[in-house]
Structure formats: C-alpha cells, structure tokens
Motif scaffolding. Structure first.
Motif, mmCIF file in Angstrom:
data_model
loop_
_atom_site.group_PDB
_atom_site.id
_atom_site.type_symbol
_atom_site.label_atom_id
_atom_site.label_comp_id
_atom_site.label_asym_id
_atom_site.label_seq_id
_atom_site.Cartn_x
_atom_site.Cartn_y
_atom_site.Cartn_z
ATOM 1 N N PHE A 97 0.816 -1.213 0.000
ATOM 2 C CA PHE A 97 0.000 0.000 0.000
ATOM 3 C C PHE A 97 0.851 1.265 0.000
ATOM 4 C CE2 PHE A 97 -2.084 3.403 2.426
ATOM 5 C CZ PHE A 97 -3.234 3.581 1.680
ATOM 6 N N GLN A 98 1.959 1.256 0.747
ATOM 7 C CA GLN A 98 2.697 2.498 0.939
ATOM 8 C C GLN A 98 3.624 2.859 -0.219
ATOM 9 O OE1 GLN A 98 6.274 2.877 1.922
ATOM 10 N NE2 GLN A 98 6.618 0.809 1.135
ATOM 11 N N VAL A 99 3.765 1.978 -1.217
ATOM 12 C CA VAL A 99 4.686 2.273 -2.320
ATOM 13 C C VAL A 99 4.253 3.531 -3.064
ATOM 14 C CG1 VAL A 99 5.577 1.463 -4.536
ATOM 15 C CG2 VAL A 99 5.424 -0.117 -2.605
ATOM 16 N N ILE A 100 2.989 3.575 -3.480
ATOM 17 C CA ILE A 100 2.506 4.746 -4.216
ATOM 18 C C ILE A 100 2.543 5.986 -3.334
ATOM 19 C CG2 ILE A 100 0.484 5.752 -5.349
ATOM 20 C CD1 ILE A 100 -0.277 2.943 -6.256
ATOM 21 N N GLN A 101 2.118 5.826 -2.088
ATOM 22 C CA GLN A 101 2.113 6.962 -1.166
ATOM 23 C C GLN A 101 3.520 7.520 -0.954
ATOM 24 O OE1 GLN A 101 -0.550 8.342 1.015
ATOM 25 N NE2 GLN A 101 -1.876 7.501 -0.566
ATOM 26 N N TYR A 111 6.467 -3.527 -10.353
ATOM 27 C CA TYR A 111 7.356 -2.710 -9.522
ATOM 28 C C TYR A 111 6.873 -2.691 -8.070
ATOM 29 C CZ TYR A 111 9.229 1.639 -7.529
ATOM 30 O OH TYR A 111 9.804 2.577 -6.701
ATOM 31 N N ILE A 112 5.567 -2.551 -7.867
ATOM 32 C CA ILE A 112 5.018 -2.534 -6.509
ATOM 33 C C ILE A 112 5.229 -3.889 -5.829
ATOM 34 C CG2 ILE A 112 2.896 -2.347 -5.159
ATOM 35 C CD1 ILE A 112 1.906 -0.284 -7.132
ATOM 36 N N LEU A 113 5.011 -4.971 -6.572
ATOM 37 C CA LEU A 113 5.248 -6.301 -6.007
ATOM 38 C C LEU A 113 6.710 -6.465 -5.591
ATOM 39 C CD1 LEU A 113 3.179 -8.616 -8.399
ATOM 40 C CD2 LEU A 113 2.588 -7.887 -6.084
ATOM 41 N N GLY A 114 7.614 -5.964 -6.416
ATOM 42 C CA GLY A 114 9.029 -6.051 -6.076
ATOM 43 C C GLY A 114 9.373 -5.251 -4.835
ATOM 44 N N ARG A 115 8.813 -4.052 -4.740
ATOM 45 C CA ARG A 115 9.069 -3.225 -3.559
ATOM 46 C C ARG A 115 8.553 -3.901 -2.287
ATOM 47 N NH1 ARG A 115 9.368 2.406 -4.122
ATOM 48 N NH2 ARG A 115 9.016 2.457 -1.860
ATOM 49 N N ALA A 116 7.446 -4.624 -2.418
ATOM 50 C CA ALA A 116 6.876 -5.300 -1.249
ATOM 51 C C ALA A 116 7.671 -6.542 -0.860
ATOM 52 C CB ALA A 116 5.429 -5.683 -1.525
ATOM 53 N N ALA A 117 8.483 -7.058 -1.780
ATOM 54 C CA ALA A 117 9.214 -8.300 -1.513
ATOM 55 C C ALA A 117 10.147 -8.163 -0.316
ATOM 56 C CB ALA A 117 10.002 -8.716 -2.753
ATOM 57 N N SER A 118 10.762 -6.991 -0.152
ATOM 58 C CA SER A 118 11.668 -6.806 0.983
ATOM 59 C C SER A 118 10.910 -6.890 2.304
ATOM 60 C CB SER A 118 12.387 -5.457 0.874
ATOM 61 O OG SER A 118 11.473 -4.375 0.954
ATOM 62 N N ILE A 165 -2.314 -4.720 -3.279
ATOM 63 C CA ILE A 165 -2.400 -4.035 -4.569
ATOM 64 C C ILE A 165 -3.764 -3.365 -4.733
ATOM 65 C CG2 ILE A 165 -2.458 -4.380 -7.060
ATOM 66 C CD1 ILE A 165 0.323 -4.465 -6.094
ATOM 67 N N CYS A 166 -4.808 -4.032 -4.247
ATOM 68 C CA CYS A 166 -6.144 -3.411 -4.277
ATOM 69 C C CYS A 166 -6.129 -2.083 -3.524
ATOM 70 C CB CYS A 166 -7.181 -4.347 -3.660
ATOM 71 S SG CYS A 166 -7.551 -5.832 -4.628
ATOM 72 N N LEU A 167 -5.533 -2.092 -2.340
ATOM 73 C CA LEU A 167 -5.441 -0.855 -1.566
ATOM 74 C C LEU A 167 -4.556 0.165 -2.277
ATOM 75 C CD1 LEU A 167 -4.981 -2.343 2.033
ATOM 76 C CD2 LEU A 167 -7.076 -1.490 0.975
ATOM 77 N N GLY A 168 -3.500 -0.319 -2.929
ATOM 78 C CA GLY A 168 -2.633 0.580 -3.677
ATOM 79 C C GLY A 168 -3.369 1.256 -4.821
ATOM 80 N N THR A 183 -8.196 0.484 -12.758
ATOM 81 C CA THR A 183 -9.257 1.488 -12.662
ATOM 82 C C THR A 183 -8.758 2.735 -11.933
ATOM 83 O OG1 THR A 183 -10.956 -0.239 -12.623
ATOM 84 C CG2 THR A 183 -11.590 1.947 -11.841
ATOM 85 N N GLY A 184 -8.097 2.522 -10.794
ATOM 86 C CA GLY A 184 -7.545 3.657 -10.058
ATOM 87 C C GLY A 184 -6.510 4.405 -10.871
ATOM 88 N N GLU A 185 -5.675 3.646 -11.578
ATOM 89 C CA GLU A 185 -4.653 4.261 -12.427
ATOM 90 C C GLU A 185 -5.295 5.085 -13.543
ATOM 91 O OE1 GLU A 185 -0.707 2.617 -14.770
ATOM 92 O OE2 GLU A 185 -2.546 1.426 -14.775
ATOM 93 N N TYR A 186 -6.347 4.553 -14.155
ATOM 94 C CA TYR A 186 -7.019 5.251 -15.259
ATOM 95 C C TYR A 186 -7.605 6.581 -14.793
ATOM 96 C CZ TYR A 186 -10.725 6.416 -18.565
ATOM 97 O OH TYR A 186 -11.555 7.087 -19.428
#
Length: 282
Positions: free
Chosen positions: A82-86, A108-115, A165-168, A265-268
């Motif tokens: 969730f916090q990646v975009i923020q 990219y978000i999935l990768g950032r969450a991997a850590s 990702i839904c929250l993101g 949808t959020g991105e659009y």
C-alpha cells in the motif's frame, strides 16, 4: 517476461535498500530480532490477563501465539504494498520518473513489497523460535508436512499481496491522510480471522464475515500443520487440508484478478484527473 523479472528484482533491491539504509547492517539485524521478541512479550502479557480471568490453558496459548506470529506477514505485506505509491508520490516525489519508465508499475510494486516479506519471514522465524525455546510453545512440525506448509504459505502471502495491490489502486486517488488504511485493514483481519481466538467465540454474523476472508483459512491450516494438538474448536473442522488449500488457491486467483481491475481502474482515473504525481499540500 524477462522485463517483468528484471523489474521485480530491481524493485526488490530498491525496497531492501530503503528499508535497511537507516543504520548499520549489524544494528538492523539486532533490530529485526528485538522487534518480534518484544511483540512476543506483549502477547505473553495478554495471555497473563486471560490466565488470570479463566485459568491456565497451554493449548489456548499455543493457538494464540502461532496465529499472532503469522499475523506479522499480514501487517508487513499490506503496508509494504500500500505504501509504495504513497511514499513515491508524497515523500520522495519520484513517482513520475518511475511511472513513465518502460516497466510494469504493478510488477514494480510487487518487487518493492518483496523486501517487507523477507523481513517479515525472518521476524516470524524469530518469534516461533523464541516461543518454542523460552515460552513453552508446543510445535509439532513433521517433515511430511513441508510441501503443504510451503504451498499454504505461498498462497497466503499471494493473497496478501493481492489485497495490498487493491489498496494501492485506491491510493492513486486518495490523499496522504489515508495512510492509516494500511493499518486499519489488518485490524479488521485481526478481529475476524481467528488470529488470537477461534471463530467459535464470535457471534454468528462475525463468524460469517470471518469465513468470507481467505486469511482465516490460511491461519487455520498453518495451525493444523505446526500445532495440530491444540484441540480447539475452530468451526472449520469440516474442511480437509486439501480443501483449505483449494480455497486459498481460488481466493488467490480471485483477489489477483480483482487487484488488476482495481489497480487499472484507479490508475485510469488518476491519469485522467492528473493525480498520478499530485502531492498533498495540506
């Protein structure tokens, strides 16, 4: 495929650097050990309250301890996605540069969450080891259960990533003040997903909510594998291990499909409104 894998690897490396660069490596390791141990002591304090009210019950403590240990994944993974975009938009203001690069921002978000997942895994291992060695937690983990455990763990983390990702996707359209959403949602799971207590102690409507959340089944099968002798009524005895694994698999596919829809949808709408890199100025 190679582009997605390269994006994931670099994003995971970036996430690790961002999580661990605030101090020396040895101090980060110490912090990673002390934090889950401190959480275990909080759990012990909670158990002492229950013990004072209802008497000693080792099975209940084992049930509570294992559930709380694996809940570390929930908080870390949801926050990590969730916090990646923020953070990229509000704190570092780098989202415009990452977003226009020729990569999948979803990957990219999935990768950032991997850590976050890696750190959470270490914390869970420390918590379980501490409970077994010093708190008398009984774990009965047979080698024959390893494939089932790894499969359920992978599916549980996958569901968490999809929910994150839904929250993101929602955070594309929200101000920085909804940062607490990543903490509030785990709080709901903490209550309804049988983390500290079985579903049987909840009222009927709450049990229905709990059965509708896939994490409930993940916690249940994890306890069946690690601590099968608790003998506590979970209301899920009618499900076989393979049945629960099947539910987790279906839930993973459903939530990943839902995450793609919500994210796109959020991105659009964020692109249409010019909010991709719009910071909150109040």
């Amino acid at each position: 495929m190679s582009t997605h894998w390269r994006t994931f690897k670099i994003a995971a490396w970036l996430g690790w650097e961002m999580d661990s660069n605030w101090t020396e490596p040895w101090l980060f390791v110490v912090y990673s050990i002390v934090k889950p141990v401190a959480g275990a002591f909080i759990l012990v304090l909670m158990y002492f309250v229950f013990w004072f009210l209802q008497g000693q019950d080792q099975a209940a403590f084992d049930y509570m301890y294992v559930g709380n240990a694996f809940f570390i994944f929930v908080a870390s993974t949801l926050f990590g996605t969730f916090q990646v975009i923020q953070s990229d938009r509000e704190w570092y203001q780098t989202i415009r540069y990452v977003y226009i690069s020729p990569i999948s921002y979803y990957t990219y978000i999935l990768g950032r969450a991997a850590s976050k997942v890696v750190v959470a895994t270490f914390a869970v291992l420390v918590t379980l080891a501490f409970g077994t060695l010093f708190l008398g937690v009984h774990l009965d983990f047979a080698l024959s259960e390893v494939p089932m455990f790894l499969a359920s763990l992978a599916l549980g983390i996958a569901v968490l990533l999809a929910i994150g990702i839904c929250l993101g996707g929602i955070s594309f359209l929200t101000a920085k003040h909804v940062h607490g959403l990543a903490e509030g949602i785990p709080g709901i799971f903490y209550v309804f997903c049988a983390v500290l207590y079985p579903l049987s102690v909840l009222p009927g409507w709450a049990q229905t909510i709990g059965r509708g959340i896939p994490l409930t089944y993940w916690f249940d099968i994890t306890r069946r594998i690690l601590s099968p002798t608790t003998g506590i009524d979970t209301t899920l005895e009618g499900y076989t291990d393979m049945g629960i694994l099947g539910l987790l698999l279906v839930s993973t596919l459903v939530f990943f499909g839902l995450s793609v829809v919500i994210f796109r949808t959020g991105e659009y709408f964020a692109r249409k409104a010019g909010k991709i890199d719009m910071t909150t100025s109040y």
